[in-house]
Write a protein that holds these residues in place. Structure first.
Motif, PDB file in Angstrom:
ATOM      1  N   THR A 157       0.830  -1.206   0.000  1.00  0.00           N
ATOM      2  CA  THR A 157       0.000   0.000   0.000  1.00  0.00           C
ATOM      3  C   THR A 157       0.868   1.261   0.000  1.00  0.00           C
ATOM      4  O   THR A 157       1.912   1.313   0.636  1.00  0.00           O
ATOM      5  CB  THR A 157      -0.945   0.036   1.212  1.00  0.00           C
ATOM      6  N   ASN A 171      -0.783   4.115   0.712  1.00  0.00           N
ATOM      7  CA  ASN A 171      -1.607   4.943   1.563  1.00  0.00           C
ATOM      8  C   ASN A 171      -1.030   4.972   2.980  1.00  0.00           C
ATOM      9  O   ASN A 171      -0.875   3.936   3.625  1.00  0.00           O
ATOM     10  CB  ASN A 171      -3.042   4.392   1.584  1.00  0.00           C
ATOM     11  N   LYS A 190      -2.268   6.020   5.769  1.00  0.00           N
ATOM     12  CA  LYS A 190      -3.187   5.534   6.794  1.00  0.00           C
ATOM     13  C   LYS A 190      -3.181   4.010   6.864  1.00  0.00           C
ATOM     14  O   LYS A 190      -3.239   3.423   7.947  1.00  0.00           O
ATOM     15  CB  LYS A 190      -4.600   6.038   6.512  1.00  0.00           C
ATOM     16  N   LYS A 191      -3.104   3.356   5.687  1.00  0.00           N
ATOM     17  CA  LYS A 191      -3.064   1.895   5.656  1.00  0.00           C
ATOM     18  C   LYS A 191      -1.746   1.376   6.224  1.00  0.00           C
ATOM     19  O   LYS A 191      -1.714   0.340   6.883  1.00  0.00           O
ATOM     20  CB  LYS A 191      -3.275   1.397   4.228  1.00  0.00           C
ATOM     21  N   LYS A 235      -2.133   1.457   9.881  1.00  0.00           N
ATOM     22  CA  LYS A 235      -2.978   0.346  10.340  1.00  0.00           C
ATOM     23  C   LYS A 235      -2.193  -0.964  10.366  1.00  0.00           C
ATOM     24  O   LYS A 235      -2.349  -1.769  11.289  1.00  0.00           O
ATOM     25  CB  LYS A 235      -4.200   0.214   9.437  1.00  0.00           C
TER      26      LYS A 235
END
Length: 362
Positions: free
Chosen positions: A38, A40, A42-43, A46
């Motif tokens: 990813t 991203n 934010k990912k 996570k």
């Protein structure tokens, strides 16, 4: 044992594929945390949070570690109090500065890369190298004690690379090389040897790999045309399944012949693939290759930067094919004994277990 396989990595890249399968075959539980999947942020956060909530014994920073993965692994170690095992596999500094020479030695960027790698090595609990020669190079170049390093060879995937009896296609002796025409492979030496053997109509060279964006590839295509090398077939990149078919059709597989620092330190994938296919392999005599193989027993070795010697070894192989078959059989025995995914995984598991036991004992 539970291992967090961590970083920006391709799970299907041969190094990682073999380690993952080998560890799993030896009963090790693998938890993946691959931030490569990813872009991203934010990912990524996570994924990191998921790693924090997971139980594991070791953080294994997989190849390639990248500039982002290792600092994150250090954060994980701080929070989870688990050791970091760093699979360096390829030195960015050595590759860019000494091998490809794409960055000037002593430059600001070169010094940054060197200090970055030295920092990573010094902060890891264990650093995995792919040969003993590479291990010693890292220790000396980056001033890190050898005791921090362990050697795990690359090996080959026996579900893809395995012997298949092939019918001999005529009298032509097919000498095959595959690679991406990087300096350590010494492809110009192979073409020079092919030129020396141009009058020998029984020997053919098959060169697989490279593309028009590669300067060495372009130079060798031009060299072949200028010298009318009718004994050389140049084939662009092939997908792995098609490449394996070509390898099985070959009579002799070629390894590496470069003269860079890195050439002496590595055993390339093509050598492991060749012996796993039970094919005879001819490559340069290097410090790394002689850790596992013996000349004229399970491999054929030639001199550095010497097209004449390479050509002579090819002709000898053609003339003594019964001896060549014995060498290929012995090479396969070496593979089965030391270099299958199961054996690689077993060796790595023992290294990690011993480290954990010592850590508990201390």
């Amino acid at each position: 044992m539970r291992i967090l396989f961590f970083g920006s990595y391709h799970a299907t890249y041969s190094r990682n594929e073999i380690l993952l399968r080998g560890l799993q075959e030896n009963g090790v539980k693998i938890i993946h945390c691959n931030i490569l999947n990813t872009k991203n942020i934010k990912k990524k956060i996570k994924l990191f949070q998921k790693a924090l909530s997971t139980n594991f014994d070791i953080i294994f920073v997989a190849f390639p570690a990248g500039y982002f993965s290792f600092p994150l692994a250090m954060c994980l170690r701080l929070l989870k109090r688990k050791p970091i095992v760093f699979d360096t596999f390829i030195s960015i500094y050595n590759t860019k500065i000494n091998d490809h020479k794409s960055i000037k030695k002593g430059s600001l960027v070169a010094n940054f890369l060197r200090e970055m790698e030295r920092f990573y090595f010094s902060r890891a609990d264990i650093v995995i190298a792919d040969t003993l020669a590479h291990l010693k190079y890292y220790s000396k170049e980056f001033n890190i004690p050898e005791s921090k390093f362990r050697c795990i060879y690359v090996g080959s995937n026996d579900k893809k690379y395995f012997p298949v009896e092939m019918e001999k296609n005529g009298e032509i002796f097919n000498v095959l090389f595959f690679g991406n025409y990087i300096p350590l492979q010494g492809v110009p030496i192979i073409f020079a040897a092919a030129k020396l053997l141009i009058k020998n109509k029984k020997i053919k060279f098959t060169m697989i790999g490279g593309n028009d964006n590669n300067e060495i590839y372009q130079d060798m295509r031009n060299f072949s045309m200028l010298n009318n090398l009718e004994n050389v077939e140049i084939i662009p990149f092939l997908h792995e399944e098609n490449l394996i078919l070509k390898l099985r059709e070959a009579d002799l597989l070629l390894g590496i012949f470069g003269k860079t620092i890195k050439t002496n330190l590595v055993i390339p994938n093509k050598v492991f693939a060749g012996i796993a296919l039970q094919k005879p392999v001819l490559t340069l005599r290097t410090q790394a290759i002689q850790e596992l193989f013996k000349d004229n027993h399970d491999i054929i070795l030639c001199k550095t930067n010497n097209p004449n010697d390479l050509a002579e070894k090819i002709v000898k192989s053609y003339k003594q094919q019964s001896e060549l078959q014995k060498i290929s059989i012995n090479g396969y025995k070496t593979y089965i004994a030391l270099l299958t995914p199961y054996k690689i995984g077993k060796d790595l598991k023992e290294i990690l277990q011993n480290f954990l036991y010592q850590k508990i004992a201390s």
